[in-house]
Design an enzyme around this catalytic site. Structure first.
Site, PDB file in Angstrom:
ATOM      1  N   GLU A  51       0.736  -1.037  -0.049  1.00 36.11           N
ATOM      2  CA  GLU A  51       0.056   0.024  -0.028  1.00 36.11           C
ATOM      3  C   GLU A  51       0.912   1.204  -0.077  1.00 36.11           C
ATOM      4  OE1 GLU A  51      -2.563   0.827   3.333  1.00 36.11           O
ATOM      5  OE2 GLU A  51      -3.406   2.466   2.384  1.00 36.11           O
ATOM      6  N   ASP A 125      -1.530  11.964  -2.279  1.00 37.89           N
ATOM      7  CA  ASP A 125      -1.588  13.781  -2.696  1.00 37.89           C
ATOM      8  C   ASP A 125      -1.872  14.153  -4.259  1.00 37.89           C
ATOM      9  OD1 ASP A 125      -1.247  14.575   0.117  1.00 37.89           O
ATOM     10  OD2 ASP A 125       0.725  13.364  -0.184  1.00 37.89           O
TER      11      ASP A 125
HETATM   12  C1  LIG Z   1      -3.510  12.025   1.571  1.00 37.26           C
HETATM   13  S1  LIG Z   1      -2.566  10.894   2.547  1.00 37.26           S
HETATM   14  C2  LIG Z   1      -3.417   9.302   2.400  1.00 37.26           C
HETATM   15  C3  LIG Z   1      -3.020   8.622   3.441  1.00 37.26           C
HETATM   16  C4  LIG Z   1      -3.959   7.523   3.632  1.00 37.26           C
HETATM   17  N1  LIG Z   1      -3.583   6.331   2.331  1.00 37.26           N
HETATM   18  C5  LIG Z   1      -5.479   7.585   3.846  1.00 37.26           C
HETATM   19  O1  LIG Z   1      -6.150   7.412   2.793  1.00 37.26           O
HETATM   20  O2  LIG Z   1      -5.666   7.900   4.767  1.00 37.26           O
HETATM   21  C6  LIG Z   1      -1.185  10.697   1.308  1.00 37.26           C
HETATM   22  C7  LIG Z   1       0.021  10.151   2.153  1.00 37.26           C
HETATM   23  O3  LIG Z   1       0.895   9.852   1.056  1.00 37.26           O
HETATM   24  C8  LIG Z   1       2.130  10.051   1.699  1.00 37.26           C
HETATM   25  N2  LIG Z   1       3.137  10.475   0.575  1.00 37.26           N
HETATM   26  C9  LIG Z   1       2.989  11.360  -0.382  1.00 37.26           C
HETATM   27  N3  LIG Z   1       3.932  11.427  -1.260  1.00 37.26           N
HETATM   28  C10 LIG Z   1       4.903  10.679  -0.745  1.00 37.26           C
HETATM   29  C11 LIG Z   1       6.291  10.059  -1.251  1.00 37.26           C
HETATM   30  N4  LIG Z   1       6.722  10.491  -2.536  1.00 37.26           N
HETATM   31  N5  LIG Z   1       6.693   9.059  -0.563  1.00 37.26           N
HETATM   32  C12 LIG Z   1       6.048   8.506   0.553  1.00 37.26           C
HETATM   33  N6  LIG Z   1       4.906   8.829   1.185  1.00 37.26           N
HETATM   34  C13 LIG Z   1       4.274   9.757   0.436  1.00 37.26           C
HETATM   35  C14 LIG Z   1       1.928  11.193   2.518  1.00 37.26           C
HETATM   36  O4  LIG Z   1       2.993  11.007   3.467  1.00 37.26           O
HETATM   37  C15 LIG Z   1       0.565  10.605   3.272  1.00 37.26           C
HETATM   38  O5  LIG Z   1       0.653   9.931   4.351  1.00 37.26           O
END
Ligand SMILES: C[S@@+](CC[C@H](N)C(=O)[O-])C[C@H]1O[C@@H](n2cnc3c(N)ncnc32)[C@H](O)[C@@H]1O
Length: 220
Positions: A51, A125
């Site tokens: 995931e 994101d």
């Molecule tokens: C909007 S949150 C969604 C979290 C979770 N999947 C949810 O639906 O509640 C996006 C997540 O992606 C992670 N994220 C974004 N870009 C990333 C990257 N390049 N590498 C690792 N994590 C990333 C952020 O740290 C964040 O926790």
């Protein structure tokens, strides 16, 4: 405290230097897990699902309970979120889930060819102004191909219409993709148990009245 505590967790691995693919695991021990997650971590050969951008890992936690015969790895860069998911996994006694703290940009450093059988990308994101940071950009799909088993699936669940449309454009551009499901409003009809899992962010977007989209595709 959370960061210090996490270094004693047996279900969390962290990378701190993008130039050095070392993984720090329990009690500050270094692990080489690329191609060896089955043997060195899970101690079985069950299929592995990743995931990506797992946040607190709600999807992985739910799937790990639904499918005890499969293994799950939640990947995110944010330590406090991973701490939460890993703590819940321990409380629930789930041995088929682990967490990897790294940037997805270097995910291929930690998995070997054919090591992964499925990918979920849950509410990433949308990076409206930075196309190359989106987790379904060509460069990311090319990275996933390095370790995803031939003919296996990638799932994207998102509220962001811009990301959903962007992903469809990327997929249409590629000859190695077969779209299996494309749903622009999953809750308009009946949803499967798997799709009905709701993450922290999904609940926020649903409360705001947003539609949730879903794409499932094969990467050959
Ligand atoms: C909007 S949150 C969604 C979290 C979770 N999947 C949810 O639906 O509640 C996006 C997540 O992606 C992670 N994220 C974004 N870009 C990333 C990257 N390049 N590498 C690792 N994590 C990333 C952020 O740290 C964040 O926790």
């Amino acid at each position: 405290m959370k960061f210090a505590e996490m270094r004693s967790f047996p279900n969390v691995y962290q990378n701190f230097d993008p130039k050095d693919p070392k993984l720090l695991g329990i009690n500050d021990e270094y692990f080489q897990l690329k191609g060896q997650w089955a043997e060195k971590h899970f101690k079985n050969n069950n299929p592995i699902t990743l995931e990506l951008g797992c946040g607190r890992g709600e999807y992985s936690l739910a799937l790990a309970q639904m499918y005890p015969e499969r293994n799950f790895i939640g990947v995110d860069i944010k330590g406090a979120r991973i701490w939460k998911g890993a703590t819940i996994a321990t409380e629930k006694g789930l041995s088929n889930i682990a967490f990897l703290r790294t940037k997805i940009e270097q995910i291929d450093l930690f998995f070997g060819p054919n090591e992964v059988e499925e990918i979920w990308i849950t509410f990433p994101d949308p990076f409206v102004a930075k196309e190359n940071r989106r987790m379904t950009a060509h460069s990311f799909l090319d990275r996933y191909k390095k370790f995803l088993k031939q003919g296996h699936t990638v799932n994207l669940k998102t509220d962001a219409i811009s990301l959903y449309e962007f992903t469809k454009e990327v997929l249409a551009d590629r000859k190695d993709v077969e779209i299996q499901e494309d749903n622009s409003d999953i809750y308009a009809g009946e949803v499967s148990e798997i799709l009905n899992v709701k993450t922290y962010y999904e609940k926020i977007w649903l409360a705001e009245g947003k539609k949730i989209t879903y794409l499932r595709f094969i990467l050959n």
